[in-house]
Design a protein around this motif. Structure first.
Motif, PDB file in Angstrom:
ATOM      1  N   CYS A  87       0.820  -1.218   0.000  1.00 22.99           N
ATOM      2  CA  CYS A  87       0.000   0.000   0.000  1.00 22.99           C
ATOM      3  C   CYS A  87       0.849   1.262   0.000  1.00 22.99           C
ATOM      4  CB  CYS A  87      -0.936  -0.005   1.208  1.00 22.99           C
ATOM      5  SG  CYS A  87      -2.261  -1.241   1.112  1.00 22.99           S
ATOM      6  N   ASN A  88       1.943   1.247   0.738  1.00 21.79           N
ATOM      7  CA  ASN A  88       2.818   2.422   0.764  1.00 21.79           C
ATOM      8  C   ASN A  88       3.461   2.661  -0.596  1.00 21.79           C
ATOM      9  OD1 ASN A  88       2.447   3.281   3.436  1.00 21.79           O
ATOM     10  ND2 ASN A  88       3.930   1.816   4.219  1.00 21.79           N
ATOM     11  N   LEU A  89       3.887   1.577  -1.262  1.00 25.20           N
ATOM     12  CA  LEU A  89       4.499   1.726  -2.577  1.00 25.20           C
ATOM     13  C   LEU A  89       3.481   2.171  -3.623  1.00 25.20           C
ATOM     14  CD1 LEU A  89       6.909  -1.355  -2.645  1.00 25.20           C
ATOM     15  CD2 LEU A  89       7.490   1.045  -2.297  1.00 25.20           C
ATOM     16  N   ALA A  90       2.204   1.893  -3.360  1.00 24.63           N
ATOM     17  CA  ALA A  90       1.148   2.357  -4.263  1.00 24.63           C
ATOM     18  C   ALA A  90       0.772   3.808  -3.991  1.00 24.63           C
ATOM     19  CB  ALA A  90      -0.082   1.466  -4.127  1.00 24.63           C
ATOM     20  N   ILE A 178      -4.394  -0.342  -7.916  1.00 19.05           N
ATOM     21  CA  ILE A 178      -4.682  -1.778  -7.866  1.00 19.05           C
ATOM     22  C   ILE A 178      -3.511  -2.412  -7.132  1.00 19.05           C
ATOM     23  CG2 ILE A 178      -5.078  -3.882  -9.187  1.00 19.05           C
ATOM     24  CD1 ILE A 178      -6.126  -2.160 -11.474  1.00 19.05           C
ATOM     25  N   VAL A 179      -3.797  -3.012  -6.001  1.00 14.05           N
ATOM     26  CA  VAL A 179      -2.752  -3.545  -5.126  1.00 14.05           C
ATOM     27  C   VAL A 179      -3.080  -4.999  -4.831  1.00 14.05           C
ATOM     28  CG1 VAL A 179      -1.480  -3.197  -2.984  1.00 14.05           C
ATOM     29  CG2 VAL A 179      -2.604  -1.252  -4.081  1.00 14.05           C
ATOM     30  N   CYS A 180      -2.112  -5.892  -5.044  1.00 14.30           N
ATOM     31  CA  CYS A 180      -2.471  -7.307  -4.907  1.00 14.30           C
ATOM     32  C   CYS A 180      -1.273  -8.213  -4.640  1.00 14.30           C
ATOM     33  CB  CYS A 180      -3.199  -7.786  -6.159  1.00 14.30           C
ATOM     34  SG  CYS A 180      -2.245  -7.619  -7.692  1.00 14.30           S
ATOM     35  N   LYS A 222      -6.950   4.450 -13.318  1.00 17.16           N
ATOM     36  CA  LYS A 222      -6.901   5.811 -13.855  1.00 17.16           C
ATOM     37  C   LYS A 222      -5.499   6.157 -14.342  1.00 17.16           C
ATOM     38  CE  LYS A 222      -5.556   8.819 -10.031  1.00 17.16           C
ATOM     39  NZ  LYS A 222      -5.932   9.980  -9.203  1.00 17.16           N
ATOM     40  N   ARG A 223      -5.419   7.142 -15.212  1.00 19.41           N
ATOM     41  CA  ARG A 223      -4.111   7.599 -15.696  1.00 19.41           C
ATOM     42  C   ARG A 223      -3.321   8.161 -14.519  1.00 19.41           C
ATOM     43  NH1 ARG A 223      -3.689  11.036 -21.115  1.00 19.41           N
ATOM     44  NH2 ARG A 223      -4.428   8.997 -21.819  1.00 19.41           N
ATOM     45  N   GLY A 224      -2.110   7.682 -14.360  1.00 17.71           N
ATOM     46  CA  GLY A 224      -1.278   8.080 -13.219  1.00 17.71           C
ATOM     47  C   GLY A 224      -1.439   7.159 -12.035  1.00 17.71           C
ATOM     48  N   GLY A 225      -2.438   6.267 -12.099  1.00 16.96           N
ATOM     49  CA  GLY A 225      -2.642   5.306 -11.018  1.00 16.96           C
ATOM     50  C   GLY A 225      -1.584   4.218 -11.037  1.00 16.96           C
ATOM     51  N   LYS A 226      -1.498   3.469  -9.945  1.00 17.81           N
ATOM     52  CA  LYS A 226      -0.445   2.463  -9.818  1.00 17.81           C
ATOM     53  C   LYS A 226      -0.999   1.053  -9.676  1.00 17.81           C
ATOM     54  CE  LYS A 226       3.370   5.202  -7.960  1.00 17.81           C
ATOM     55  NZ  LYS A 226       4.478   5.201  -6.969  1.00 17.81           N
ATOM     56  N   LEU A 227      -0.302   0.121 -10.302  1.00 17.73           N
ATOM     57  CA  LEU A 227      -0.493  -1.311 -10.078  1.00 17.73           C
ATOM     58  C   LEU A 227       0.735  -1.787  -9.329  1.00 17.73           C
ATOM     59  CD1 LEU A 227      -1.549  -4.225 -10.478  1.00 17.73           C
ATOM     60  CD2 LEU A 227      -0.496  -4.186 -12.757  1.00 17.73           C
ATOM     61  N   LYS A 276       2.944   2.039 -13.516  1.00 19.95           N
ATOM     62  CA  LYS A 276       2.150   3.264 -13.512  1.00 19.95           C
ATOM     63  C   LYS A 276       1.362   3.369 -14.799  1.00 19.95           C
ATOM     64  CE  LYS A 276       2.555   8.194 -12.433  1.00 19.95           C
ATOM     65  NZ  LYS A 276       3.507   9.268 -12.048  1.00 19.95           N
ATOM     66  N   SER A 277       0.092   3.730 -14.666  1.00 21.34           N
ATOM     67  CA  SER A 277      -0.764   3.856 -15.840  1.00 21.34           C
ATOM     68  C   SER A 277      -0.455   5.151 -16.587  1.00 21.34           C
ATOM     69  CB  SER A 277      -2.243   3.833 -15.412  1.00 21.34           C
ATOM     70  OG  SER A 277      -3.086   3.977 -16.529  1.00 21.34           O
ATOM     71  N   SER A 278      -0.292   5.046 -17.886  1.00 14.93           N
ATOM     72  CA  SER A 278       0.072   6.213 -18.687  1.00 14.93           C
ATOM     73  C   SER A 278      -1.115   6.741 -19.480  1.00 14.93           C
ATOM     74  CB  SER A 278       1.208   5.858 -19.641  1.00 14.93           C
ATOM     75  OG  SER A 278       0.800   4.815 -20.519  1.00 14.93           O
TER      76      SER A 278
END
Length: 278
Positions: A87-90, A178-180, A222-227, A276-278
């Motif tokens: 979660c912290n890395l996200a 999105i964290v998994c 979303k754009r800029g969001g993290k997996l 990271k979503s572009s």
């Protein structure tokens, strides 16, 4: 460490210190281990690091999420500190919308809610209530004074209908993160995957699903969001050979950010991968 400690000049007040300095011992960096008597792993003392550190902040106490404190008990729970690391890395922050497509007993969603109780969480888990009680998962939130997940969906996150249902729970928009921890080992066998410990099927399938949703104009992230995801790797395997290809990431609109290794035992490592979503 004596010469270094002597270099700290001035008075020392152990009862009311201005600054706490911590000594971290036993840290191993790329150590080669061998097996001693009765199979006990030994590491040469000369290869163990000693690090002086200063505490700059305090996060949530992971002990309140320890497996022994959970109401929903499973055979393979994600350890609390690992959930917080993901979660912290996200970069989860207030009011974020967070999805765990392999939720299990919702350790990741619990950690996200403890970071900020304004976070809106959704979990997807293929196991039915016969094997994993959603009611007990919700009790794990309520007994800690945390906001309930918007949904704990039963189904396969590779199913577009399930992903659409997850989006509806957040008003039809995209998730901020999105964290998994995709299934592998025992969990992988239970999920029906046959990719093995070194397998990448679950994560690759998720990346492909993100790509399909993006192509259809219903992006999951979303754009800029993290997996951010864990990724298993056997000793002797080259992690670079196992990572998703640039072409696969391009189709999903994802950019690779970084990877970090956590050695679980002499045979298996668990890497944290961030996209990271572009």
């Amino acid at each position: 460490l004596e010469p270094l400690l002597i270099s700290f000049k001035g008075k020392v007040d152990l009862k009311n210190p201005d600054c706490n300095i911590y000594l971290l011992e036993g840290i191993c960096d790329n150590c080669v281990t061998d097996s001693g008597p009765k199979g006990i792993t030994r590491i040469e003392d000369s290869k163990l690091l000693k690090i002086l550190a200063r505490k700059i902040s305090s996060g949530a106490k992971v002990s309140v999420m320890a497996p022994k404190t959970r109401i929903c008990i499973t055979n393979t729970p994600l350890e609390p500190i690992a959930a917080f690391i993901l979660c912290n890395l996200a970069s989860i922050r207030e009011n974020d919308k967070v999805l765990d497509p392999f939720a299990g007993s919702a350790s990741v969603l619990l950690a996200a809610s403890m970071i900020s109780n304004s976070v809106r969480t959704v979990g997807i888990e293929i196991a039915s209530d016969k094997f994993l009680s959603r009611e007990k998962v919700r009790q794990d939130f309520s007994t800690r004074g945390l906001s309930q997940p918007l949904g704990l969906l039963i189904g396969n996150s590779m199913d577009s209908k399930i992903r659409e249902e997850a989006r509806k729970l957040i008003g039809g928009s995209e998730f901020d993160a999105i964290v998994c921890d995709p299934p592998y080992g025992i969990r992988e066998a239970m999920s029906g995957s046959d990719s093995g410990y070194g397998g990448s099927a679950a994560l690759f399938d998720l990346i492909d699903a993100i790509g399909r949703d993006r192509h259809l104009g219903t992006p999951l992230l979303k754009r800029g969001g993290k997996l951010v995801s864990f990724f298993p790797c056997l000793r002797g395997d080259n992690i670079e050979d196992l990572l998703p290809s640039n072409e696969r990431l391009k189709r999903a609109g994802l950019l690779f950010e970084f990877k970090r290794e956590q050695k679980l035992n002499s045979a298996l490592s668990r890497w944290v991968l961030s996209f990271k979503s572009s």
